[in-house]
Design a protein around this motif. Structure first.
Motif, PDB file in Angstrom:
ATOM      1  N   GLN A  79       0.909  -1.296  -0.097  1.00 15.49           N
ATOM      2  CA  GLN A  79       0.091   0.085   0.249  1.00 15.49           C
ATOM      3  C   GLN A  79       0.929   1.149   0.182  1.00 15.49           C
ATOM      4  OE1 GLN A  79      -3.533  -0.079  -0.505  1.00 15.49           O
ATOM      5  NE2 GLN A  79      -2.664  -1.828  -1.035  1.00 15.49           N
ATOM      6  N   ASP A  80       1.912   1.139   0.479  1.00 16.75           N
ATOM      7  CA  ASP A  80       3.109   2.433   0.410  1.00 16.75           C
ATOM      8  C   ASP A  80       3.893   2.042  -0.893  1.00 16.75           C
ATOM      9  OD1 ASP A  80       5.303   3.975   0.294  1.00 16.75           O
ATOM     10  OD2 ASP A  80       5.471   3.877   2.699  1.00 16.75           O
ATOM     11  N   GLU A  81       3.724   2.678  -2.023  1.00 15.06           N
ATOM     12  CA  GLU A  81       4.564   2.123  -2.946  1.00 15.06           C
ATOM     13  C   GLU A  81       5.918   2.178  -2.793  1.00 15.06           C
ATOM     14  OE1 GLU A  81       3.444   4.875  -6.174  1.00 15.06           O
ATOM     15  OE2 GLU A  81       4.237   6.565  -5.203  1.00 15.06           O
ATOM     16  N   ARG A  82       6.637   2.582  -2.041  1.00 14.02           N
ATOM     17  CA  ARG A  82       8.100   2.639  -1.595  1.00 14.02           C
ATOM     18  C   ARG A  82       8.252   1.216  -1.224  1.00 14.02           C
ATOM     19  NH1 ARG A  82       8.615   7.564   2.609  1.00 14.02           N
ATOM     20  NH2 ARG A  82       6.559   6.624   3.087  1.00 14.02           N
ATOM     21  N   ALA A  83       7.419   0.482  -0.892  1.00 15.11           N
ATOM     22  CA  ALA A  83       7.825  -0.998  -0.581  1.00 15.11           C
ATOM     23  C   ALA A  83       7.942  -1.800  -1.801  1.00 15.11           C
ATOM     24  CB  ALA A  83       6.685  -1.771   0.461  1.00 15.11           C
ATOM     25  N   TYR A  84       6.989  -1.465  -2.924  1.00 14.74           N
ATOM     26  CA  TYR A  84       7.162  -2.264  -3.982  1.00 14.74           C
ATOM     27  C   TYR A  84       8.390  -2.146  -4.875  1.00 14.74           C
ATOM     28  CZ  TYR A  84       5.668  -3.956  -8.642  1.00 14.74           C
ATOM     29  OH  TYR A  84       5.711  -4.556 -10.068  1.00 14.74           O
ATOM     30  N   TYR A  85       8.953  -0.863  -4.749  1.00 21.21           N
ATOM     31  CA  TYR A  85       9.969  -0.380  -5.606  1.00 21.21           C
ATOM     32  C   TYR A  85      11.138  -0.487  -5.045  1.00 21.21           C
ATOM     33  CZ  TYR A  85       6.554   1.307  -9.180  1.00 21.21           C
ATOM     34  OH  TYR A  85       5.582   1.352 -10.001  1.00 21.21           O
ATOM     35  N   SER A  86      11.570  -1.168  -3.721  1.00 19.98           N
ATOM     36  CA  SER A  86      12.662  -1.347  -3.042  1.00 19.98           C
ATOM     37  C   SER A  86      13.005  -2.665  -2.514  1.00 19.98           C
ATOM     38  CB  SER A  86      12.790  -0.250  -1.909  1.00 19.98           C
ATOM     39  OG  SER A  86      11.862  -0.551  -0.870  1.00 19.98           O
ATOM     40  N   GLY A  87      14.069  -3.230  -2.625  1.00 19.07           N
ATOM     41  CA  GLY A  87      14.210  -4.558  -1.958  1.00 19.07           C
ATOM     42  C   GLY A  87      13.855  -5.709  -2.926  1.00 19.07           C
ATOM     43  N   ALA A  88      14.104  -7.017  -2.441  1.00 20.50           N
ATOM     44  CA  ALA A  88      13.983  -7.805  -3.035  1.00 20.50           C
ATOM     45  C   ALA A  88      12.355  -8.412  -3.225  1.00 20.50           C
ATOM     46  CB  ALA A  88      14.804  -9.096  -2.698  1.00 20.50           C
ATOM     47  N   LEU A  89      11.627  -8.292  -4.143  1.00 22.33           N
ATOM     48  CA  LEU A  89      10.164  -8.412  -4.268  1.00 22.33           C
ATOM     49  C   LEU A  89      10.027  -9.850  -3.675  1.00 22.33           C
ATOM     50  CD1 LEU A  89       7.478  -6.728  -5.134  1.00 22.33           C
ATOM     51  CD2 LEU A  89       7.649  -8.223  -7.335  1.00 22.33           C
TER      52      LEU A  89
END
Length: 421
Positions: A99-109
């Motif tokens: 829901q926070d898009e920063r989580a989608y665009y950082s780290g190993a998905l």
């Protein structure tokens, strides 16, 4: 909708809006294909995909909608001849963890989705590739499916024939990798080969050599002949020799992040000029991930592609201060049968709309046309706190030069350039 009731553009230069469709009251769209007079649009939040009759581009009309399975994305698709290929993957933006898009665009998905360290589990989404018959263009029906174990497929490249190519989030891998798909029998597609960057195969004991806050995952390839030009997000550009589709081999890996912000989204070859046009996607609001660029690479020596210029960023207003994402998202990819040019580049810039560039002088590209659609009438984006603002997502240019563009909330816009020079 007639041209007399068209919405008014927020900004236009050498370009005008000629058609609009709210896609059957599902105005959110990501990738689109225009094929045999119909536009196929994958939805970001409305699930499934829609079929839009654009035989009269001034009066596009929604004629069909195909729903997605539960908890499944159909955001990307490819059309050729009588086939439509549609991705099936976990609906990431409906998931609590993104829901926070920063989580989608950082780290190993794969670690966040829970697929990186597992080999099998019960999933609540459908993962793989669906194949539809579109011999009746307004009535797609599924004829085949290739299931994969993992999060699913993100984006495809298919221009007919035996081979398709995709990014796939597979069990045991940290993020999306490259796979080849044998389409000899469209009713039974089969994975044929795969490639990943060393460090991505967690289940095989590999460990990353990069900063693990970065997204080292394939967005998608564009394939010309026996070469796949792969946009690998924060890992930059990966070029593969796919002469043997069962065993892709690395030609070269180039990464300019850091110092630049990553997010590589498209790697478009212009082989007749020995050039590559490479787009880095802006993924956070107000340029929180830094200014992103569309790069021009000299590719005369395929083992050493070298950046020589960037396309100019829109600057008629302060777009970085405007709500939402400002910066490149997607390119028209010169698919066979569409507008194909080694001199004109068409791209979306999210809150700065659609931009057209002249790269005849590859060292000094110039913008020749632009159109910023209006603020959408309502917010379809289901994530909390998202702004109501134009976010031009995908762009497709047909063989007649008409430009089609989608938006996360705003519908399908049809545009034409007044002068290409």
């Amino acid at each position: 909708m007639s041209s007399q009731s068209l919405p008014a553009a927020d900004f236009s230069k050498n370009m005008r809006l000629i058609g609009y469709c709210d896609q059957g009251n599902r105005p959110d769209g990501v990738q689109l294909m225009v094929h045999h007079g119909y536009a196929y649009v994958g939805h970001m939040f409305s699930k499934g995909f829609s079929v839009i009759d654009v035989r009269d581009p001034r009066n596009p009309a929604a004629v069909n909608y195909v729903s997605a399975p539960p908890d499944t994305w159909n955001i990307h698709l490819q059309a050729h001849d009588d086939l439509l290929l549609v991705i099936n993957a976990k609906d990431m933006f409906a998931a609590t963890e993104f829901q926070d898009e920063r989580a989608y665009y950082s780290g190993a998905l794969g670690e966040k989705v829970g697929t990186a360290s597992r080999t099998s589990t019960q999933r609540h989404w459908r993962a793989g590739l669906a194949v539809y018959d579109i011999s009746r263009p307004d009535t797609p029906f599924e004829i085949g499916f290739m299931s994969i174990d993992g999060g699913g497929i993100h984006r495809l490249w298919y221009t007919g024939g035996r081979w398709a190519y995709a990014s796939a989030l597979l069990d045991g891998f940290t993020d999306y990798i490259f796979i080849t798909i044998d389409m000899s029998d469209p009713r039974r597609p089969v994975e044929a080969g795969r490639f990943w960057l060393p460090g991505m195969h967690a289940a095989g004991g590999e460990t990353p050599s990069w900063d693990t806050s970065r997204r080292y995952g394939l967005h998608h390839p564009i394939v010309h002949g026996d070469t796949a030009y792969c946009a690998w997000r924060d890992a930059g550009m990966v070029v593969l020799n796919v002469a043997d589709r069962t065993a892709p081999k690395l030609v070269v890996h180039r990464n300019w992040s850091p110092p630049f912000g990553g997010g590589t989204h498209n790697c478009l070859p212009l082989p007749e000029r020995d050039l590559l046009v490479v787009l880095d996607e802006a993924v956070l609001d107000n340029q929180a991930d830094g200014e992103k660029f569309i790069w021009v690479f000299d590719n005369r020596e395929p083992s050493n592609p070298t950046s020589i210029s960037t396309l100019p960023s829109p600057n008629e207003i302060d777009y970085a201060a405007k709500p939402g994402h400002f910066g490149p998202h997607n390119l028209h990819e010169n698919r066979p049968g569409t507008f194909v040019s080694s001199e004109i580049i068409v791209a979306t810039y999210q809150n700065a709309g659609v931009r057209v560039f002249d790269i005849r002088n590859q060292h000094e590209p110039s913008e020749i046309a632009a159109l910023v659609p209006p603020t959408p009438s309502r917010l379809v984006d289901s994530r909390q706190g998202r702004p109501l603002v134009i976010q031009s997502a995908d762009v497709f240019v047909d063989a007649n030069g008409l430009i089609y563009s989608t938006d996360y909330n705003g519908g399908l816009y049809v545009m034409e350039v007044e002068s290409w020079r």
